[in-house]
Design a protein around this motif. Structure first.
Motif, PDB file in Angstrom:
ATOM      1  N   GLY A 115      37.006  53.058  32.997  1.00 44.74           N
ATOM      2  CA  GLY A 115      36.728  52.878  34.420  1.00 44.74           C
ATOM      3  C   GLY A 115      35.516  53.693  34.810  1.00 44.74           C
ATOM      4  O   GLY A 115      35.455  54.906  34.554  1.00 44.74           O
ATOM      5  N   LEU A 116      34.537  53.035  35.413  1.00 44.14           N
ATOM      6  CA  LEU A 116      33.280  53.705  35.762  1.00 44.14           C
ATOM      7  C   LEU A 116      32.946  53.453  37.232  1.00 44.14           C
ATOM      8  O   LEU A 116      31.835  53.054  37.580  1.00 44.14           O
ATOM      9  CB  LEU A 116      32.154  53.226  34.844  1.00 44.14           C
ATOM     10  CG  LEU A 116      30.883  54.077  34.786  1.00 44.14           C
ATOM     11  CD1 LEU A 116      31.183  55.490  34.312  1.00 44.14           C
ATOM     12  CD2 LEU A 116      29.858  53.424  33.862  1.00 44.14           C
ATOM     13  N   GLY A 117      33.940  53.683  38.078  1.00 43.99           N
ATOM     14  CA  GLY A 117      33.715  53.595  39.512  1.00 43.99           C
ATOM     15  C   GLY A 117      33.248  54.925  40.059  1.00 43.99           C
ATOM     16  O   GLY A 117      32.662  55.746  39.345  1.00 43.99           O
ATOM     17  N   ALA A 118      33.536  55.172  41.338  1.00 48.88           N
ATOM     18  CA  ALA A 118      33.058  56.394  41.994  1.00 48.88           C
ATOM     19  C   ALA A 118      33.586  57.648  41.314  1.00 48.88           C
ATOM     20  O   ALA A 118      32.867  58.640  41.174  1.00 48.88           O
ATOM     21  CB  ALA A 118      33.472  56.375  43.470  1.00 48.88           C
ATOM     22  N   ILE A 119      34.850  57.614  40.880  1.00 48.14           N
ATOM     23  CA  ILE A 119      35.441  58.790  40.232  1.00 48.14           C
ATOM     24  C   ILE A 119      34.886  58.956  38.821  1.00 48.14           C
ATOM     25  O   ILE A 119      34.436  60.037  38.434  1.00 48.14           O
ATOM     26  CB  ILE A 119      36.979  58.685  40.206  1.00 48.14           C
ATOM     27  CG1 ILE A 119      37.536  58.650  41.626  1.00 48.14           C
ATOM     28  CG2 ILE A 119      37.581  59.848  39.422  1.00 48.14           C
ATOM     29  CD1 ILE A 119      38.994  58.236  41.710  1.00 48.14           C
ATOM     30  N   GLY A 120      34.913  57.870  38.044  1.00 46.50           N
ATOM     31  CA  GLY A 120      34.432  57.940  36.675  1.00 46.50           C
ATOM     32  C   GLY A 120      32.996  58.430  36.580  1.00 46.50           C
ATOM     33  O   GLY A 120      32.648  59.217  35.688  1.00 46.50           O
TER      34      GLY A 120
END
Length: 308
Positions: A153-158
């Motif tokens: 997962g490479l969203g805002a957190i990742g």
């Protein structure tokens, strides 16, 4: 002549940040309590006929939606919407929104707290010290520099987690079927490659029917011996029995877990006896700053739909 009755927004919690309350000042807020059941929510929906529901705890099922025929939007106080029946909402023309990115700094920081705790055995050493031991001659921590971090997962957190890894000198692999590009220093790979090459695997993806138990006996077997697994996403991503077996056997060095298959975590639980598991009660996104950001994000999403 009495003023017109305000439309109702139900909040599945005991409170909302004052800044969010102010944004919703034109609506009547009804708080469902900290642990509302489906039956509780059905009764509240029938009684108050809400136009919106802000979901802090628990979820919203089709049954709840059917008890609220003028419901227009379900807004998550956070990012994970797996507790909301999105398909039922779509069928009923109800918008489902998440406060995307609102808790990203908090969750990314907690991710690193768990990674560090696992790599340096912070909890175990603290306990040994309190028991009167001095393990300097026998203990060796894991140095993270040069070790590979794998992000599912490479969203805002990742992406925030990846930025810290870069500062620590860690190569970063990421798997995200929705990512069109990756930050500098991050290599997009398939899931098998990520599992096989990562020294630390950290989960930052939503829970779906397709990826439930993506961490299972087979995927754990593909990981490096002595790898670390961290989950600040959703508990259902991990087959907990398979994880316990991997921790007990030494296949994994340690695991840092902030979410669990069944929440709240109830004792006795098999993970409580696992010494190389670091546990926290799904509080990665719980900081005073994130509380305000998630509240105002959820409120703004409600207003965006109701004002449309």
């Amino acid at each position: 002549m009495s003023a017109a009755k305000k439309e109702v927004v139900i909040v599945t919690g005991v409170d909302l940040a004052q800044a969010a309350v102010e944004l919703l000042r034109d609506y009547e807020l009804v708080y469902a309590g900290a642990k509302p059941t489906e039956d509780d929510m059905v009764k509240l929906a029938q009684l108050h006929q809400p136009v919106a529901i802000i979901v802090r705890y628990g979820g919203v099922s089709a049954r709840v939606m059917d008890a609220a025929p003028i419901l227009r939007v379900i807004s998550k106080h956070g990012t994970g919407i797996d507790s909301i029946d999105s398909q039922a909402a779509q069928q009923r023309g109800i918008a489902v929104k998440a406060a995307a990115g609102a808790n990203a700094p908090a969750v990314a920081e907690h991710t690193w707290a768990l990674i560090m705790a696992c790599a340096k055995n912070v909890v175990g050493l603290d306990q040994r010290m309190r028991e009167g031991h001095w393990d300097k001659s026998t203990h060796k921590s894991l140095e993270l520099q040069g070790r590979t971090l794998g992000l599912v997962g490479l969203g805002a957190i990742g992406r925030r987690v990846a930025a810290v890894a870069a500062a620590l000198g860690m190569p970063v692999l990421a798997h995200d079927p929705y990512a069109k590009e990756a930050p500098q220093g991050v290599q997009l790979v398939d899931l098998d490659t990520l599992f096989a090459q990562s020294d630390v695997v950290s989960l930052h993806c939503p829970l779906t029917a397709e990826n439930k138990h993506m961490i299972n006996a087979q995927s754990l077997a593909r990981m490096k011996d002595g790898a670390i697994l961290v989950n600040t996403a959703r508990g259902g991503l991990i087959d907990e029995q398979a994880l316990i077996a991997a921790l007990d056997s030494g296949k994994l060095r340690a695991a840092g877990l902030d979410s669990f298959e069944k929440e709240p975590f109830t004792a006795p639980h098999p993970l409580q006896r696992v010494g190389n598991a670091v546990l926290s009660p799904h509080i990665g996104g719980v900081t005073s700053d994130a509380y305000i950001a998630m509240g105002t994000g959820a409120a703004s999403n409600v207003l965006a739909v109701l004002g449309a």
